[in-house]
Scaffold this active site. Structure first.
Site, mmCIF file in Angstrom:
data_model
loop_
_atom_site.group_PDB
_atom_site.id
_atom_site.type_symbol
_atom_site.label_atom_id
_atom_site.label_comp_id
_atom_site.label_asym_id
_atom_site.label_seq_id
_atom_site.Cartn_x
_atom_site.Cartn_y
_atom_site.Cartn_z
ATOM 1 N N CYS A 1 30.440 58.948 31.121
ATOM 2 C CA CYS A 1 30.608 58.108 29.919
ATOM 3 C C CYS A 1 32.024 58.237 29.374
ATOM 4 O O CYS A 1 32.477 57.395 28.607
ATOM 5 C CB CYS A 1 29.598 58.530 28.855
ATOM 6 N N PRO B 1 20.189 61.483 31.260
ATOM 7 C CA PRO B 1 20.522 60.211 31.915
ATOM 8 C C PRO B 1 20.528 60.298 33.447
ATOM 9 O O PRO B 1 20.634 61.389 34.008
ATOM 10 C CB PRO B 1 21.940 59.950 31.408
ATOM 11 N N ILE C 1 16.397 64.345 26.290
ATOM 12 C CA ILE C 1 16.275 63.185 27.184
ATOM 13 C C ILE C 1 17.575 63.064 27.965
ATOM 14 O O ILE C 1 18.661 63.100 27.368
ATOM 15 C CB ILE C 1 16.012 61.908 26.347
HETATM 16 P P1 NAD Z 1 19.592 55.023 29.749
HETATM 17 O O1 NAD Z 1 19.771 54.799 28.289
HETATM 18 O O2 NAD Z 1 19.063 53.916 30.570
HETATM 19 O O3 NAD Z 1 18.594 56.263 29.972
HETATM 20 C C1 NAD Z 1 18.824 57.521 29.371
HETATM 21 C C2 NAD Z 1 17.492 58.212 29.205
HETATM 22 O O4 NAD Z 1 16.758 57.579 28.181
HETATM 23 C C3 NAD Z 1 16.600 58.170 30.428
HETATM 24 O O5 NAD Z 1 15.907 59.398 30.533
HETATM 25 C C4 NAD Z 1 15.662 57.022 30.142
HETATM 26 O O6 NAD Z 1 14.437 57.189 30.812
HETATM 27 C C5 NAD Z 1 15.495 57.128 28.650
HETATM 28 N N1 NAD Z 1 15.240 55.891 27.923
HETATM 29 C C6 NAD Z 1 16.060 54.815 27.874
HETATM 30 N N2 NAD Z 1 15.567 53.900 27.010
HETATM 31 C C7 NAD Z 1 14.427 54.419 26.499
HETATM 32 C C8 NAD Z 1 13.460 53.955 25.545
HETATM 33 N N3 NAD Z 1 13.580 52.777 24.932
HETATM 34 N N4 NAD Z 1 12.415 54.755 25.269
HETATM 35 C C9 NAD Z 1 12.275 55.959 25.853
HETATM 36 N N5 NAD Z 1 13.153 56.447 26.769
HETATM 37 C C10 NAD Z 1 14.217 55.684 27.083
HETATM 38 O O7 NAD Z 1 20.995 55.524 30.292
HETATM 39 P P2 NAD Z 1 21.400 55.939 31.775
HETATM 40 O O8 NAD Z 1 21.594 54.743 32.608
HETATM 41 O O9 NAD Z 1 20.494 57.005 32.266
HETATM 42 O O10 NAD Z 1 22.798 56.630 31.482
HETATM 43 C C11 NAD Z 1 23.962 55.881 31.255
HETATM 44 C C12 NAD Z 1 24.236 55.654 29.793
HETATM 45 O O11 NAD Z 1 24.245 56.893 29.094
HETATM 46 C C13 NAD Z 1 25.612 55.055 29.575
HETATM 47 O O12 NAD Z 1 25.578 54.142 28.516
HETATM 48 C C14 NAD Z 1 26.481 56.252 29.252
HETATM 49 O O13 NAD Z 1 27.630 55.969 28.511
HETATM 50 C C15 NAD Z 1 25.508 57.079 28.442
HETATM 51 N N6 NAD Z 1 25.835 58.503 28.493
HETATM 52 C C16 NAD Z 1 26.303 59.088 27.350
HETATM 53 C C17 NAD Z 1 26.635 60.419 27.372
HETATM 54 C C18 NAD Z 1 27.175 61.097 26.156
HETATM 55 O O14 NAD Z 1 27.333 62.314 26.193
HETATM 56 N N7 NAD Z 1 27.476 60.411 25.080
HETATM 57 C C19 NAD Z 1 26.494 61.174 28.538
HETATM 58 C C20 NAD Z 1 26.004 60.535 29.679
HETATM 59 C C21 NAD Z 1 25.666 59.199 29.641
#
Ligand code: NAD
Length: 466
Positions: free
Chosen positions: A273, A139, A137
């Site tokens: 992030c 982001p 999945i």
């Molecule tokens: P997000 O959590 O909104 O979405 C990430 C993915 O998860 C997307 O594909 C979204 O469609 C899916 N998703 C979210 N909630 C879901 C649920 N309840 N059920 C099913 N699918 C779901 O995050 P974003 O806005 O795309 O990205 C930013 C966030 O990600 C920030 O908090 C950032 O810190 C984090 N991030 C972490 C890393 C890491 O390596 N740790 C890398 C990049 C981004």
């Protein structure tokens, strides 16, 4: 002379047509994009089974094909520009740097190191083996970077992968997956090693998480999706949110710290992030630090009313307002009626520690600065601001004891000393690159070996030549 009956001719022609049609059906290149999750996963599972028959040399060739197609200069430019256009987040030059870094610096098959024991009882090895089909999945903040990074690592480890991209990055995610499928077909890889669905959605992600053929889940995103994969009952790797603090003590090279902080916090408009999200500066050097930051494209918002106006605009409770995430500093300033001086790339504002700019992961070039009385208080507050994410922290100091103490206290996966945050992901710092940084589940900066199972092979009573 014997003659061929019209019936025989009809039969032969029918057989030839059937053969041609079936050959085309099996060899027609797939673009990896399927109408529904089930057919995508079934295709990936078939691909994985065929992949098991490929050699390690084949794998290395396939991984190279992924790198090569991503690194075509026109492709780097196209995917970076298209991502900015589709998501409305980040900037093209920094996305080019990020995409290049993952294509070049994500480890390949060399990451799979065999362990061995040999002795009187024979030879035992631990082989790093694939899971099978991985559900990944991705982001909206790093859509192409994460697909490139995960594809290289997951295929290097011998898996197939089904992606669930963020719906707001569908078009560019499809483009990368199509490019990868074409490139893999050209070097003879089994079709459908990298797949996704036509319409990514939360429903499709849920279907993927529940599908019995998906053996490992890898979530790169915020707390919601990390919690969802960890509740799935499957093996899951969670790469979650960060809120990286940067601590500057009195022993730091302040001029350099100021430039590094502005460089890191403005990188891709603060989307990563890993990017600096709040500064904790020891009081006696705070003014100098700010003064130096202004020389490198920071703009200081001093008027408390304007700070409040910006906060009301970009923060909603415990979250950043989506529409402002990844916007440039001049755009944010314009929204509160301030015209940015030329070259502005970061907004800085001195605020109390309790301010939402400190507590909320903003992912935009707004960097709060908190004045602390000494390095000890700075460490205490840095730990609180990081929220226990165990993600990333940065410190500028030339005191080894302070650096060591901070690293022990904050317990982050990445700890950058005396550099911009992106040094921690291999951009200007030693080490490989990863855009899936698994703090919550502890795998750290993921790579091929993370997406793999450890399998023991035991040969009894031989092959010990010591
Ligand atoms: P997000 O959590 O909104 O979405 C990430 C993915 O998860 C997307 O594909 C979204 O469609 C899916 N998703 C979210 N909630 C879901 C649920 N309840 N059920 C099913 N699918 C779901 O995050 P974003 O806005 O795309 O990205 C930013 C966030 O990600 C920030 O908090 C950032 O810190 C984090 N991030 C972490 C890393 C890491 O390596 N740790 C890398 C990049 C981004």
């Amino acid at each position: 002379m014997s003659t061929i009956s019209p019936e025989t001719v009809r039969q032969v022609v029918a057989d030839v047509i059937r053969e041609v049609v079936s050959r085309n059906a099996t060899s027609s290149p797939s673009d990896g994009i399927f109408p529904d999750m089930d057919s995508a996963i079934v295709a990936a599972d078939t691909a994985w089974k065929a992949y098991l028959g490929c050699s390690m040399k084949d794998r290395a060739r396939f991984v190279k094909a992924l790198r090569d197609v991503a690194l075509i200069p026109e492709h780097l430019e196209f995917m970076s520009r298209s991502t900015v256009e589709e998501t409305g987040m980040g900037n093209v030059p920094d996305k080019i740097i990020k995409n290049r870094a993952v294509a070049e610096l994500t480890p390949g098959t060399e990451d799979l190191v065999t362990e061995a024991w040999s002795g009187d009882d024979g030879l035992t090895t631990i082989e790093i083996s694939p899971f099978g089909v991985i559900g990944a999945i991705t982001p909206v903040t790093n859509p192409t970077e994460t697909i490139i990074n995960n594809s290289i690592g997951m295929l290097a480890a011998g898996n197939a992968v089904v992606f669930s991209p963020h719906p707001r990055a569908t078009t560019i995610s499809h483009w990368v997956i199509r490019q990868f499928n074409e490139a893999l077909a050209a070097v003879g890889a089994p079709p459908n090693l990298i797949v996704t669905v036509m319409e990514p959605s939360i429903e499709n992600t849920n279907a993927m998480m529940e599908h019995k053929l998906v053996r490992l889940l890898v979530a790169t995103g915020g707390p919601g999706i990390v919690k969802a994969v960890l509740s799935s009952g499957k093996k899951a790797i969670g790469a979650g949110a960060g809120n990286p603090p940067v601590l500057v003590d009195t022993t730091a090279n302040i001029e350099k710290a100021a430039k590094d902080i502005v460089d890191g916090a403005s990188f891709d408009h603060n989307l990563p992030c890993t990017a600096e999200k709040e500064v904790l500066a020891v009081a006696s050097i705070t003014d100098l630090l700010k003064f130096e930051m202004l020389k490198h494209g920071a703009y200081e918002l001093r008027d408390p009313e304007l700070i409040a106006k910006l906060a009301a605009l970009v923060v909603d409770g415990r979250h950043a307002v989506t529409g402002w995430i990844g916007k440039s500093a001049p755009v944010l300033l314009e929204a509160i009626g301030v015209t940015a001086p030329a070259g502005t790339r970061l907004i800085i504002a001195e605020v109390p520690f309790e301010h939402p700019f400190v507590r909320v992961e903003l992912m935009m070039p707004v960097l709060p600065i908190v004045r602390v009385k000494d390095v000890e208080e700075g460490m205490d507050l840095a730990v609180i601001a990081e929220h226990g994410n165990r993600h990333t922290a940065i410190m500028h100091s030339s005191d080894v004891n302070n650096l060591t103490k901070m690293a022990k206290r904050i317990q982050t996966t990445i700890f950058v000393k005396n550099g911009p945050s992106y040094a921690g992901i291999g951009i200007g710092g030693e080490g490989y690159c990863s855009f899936t940084i698994a703090g919550p589940t502890g795998e750290g900066l993921t790579s091929a070996r993370t997406f793999a199972r450890r399998r023991r092979c035991v040969l009894v009573g031989g092959f010990n030549v010591r």
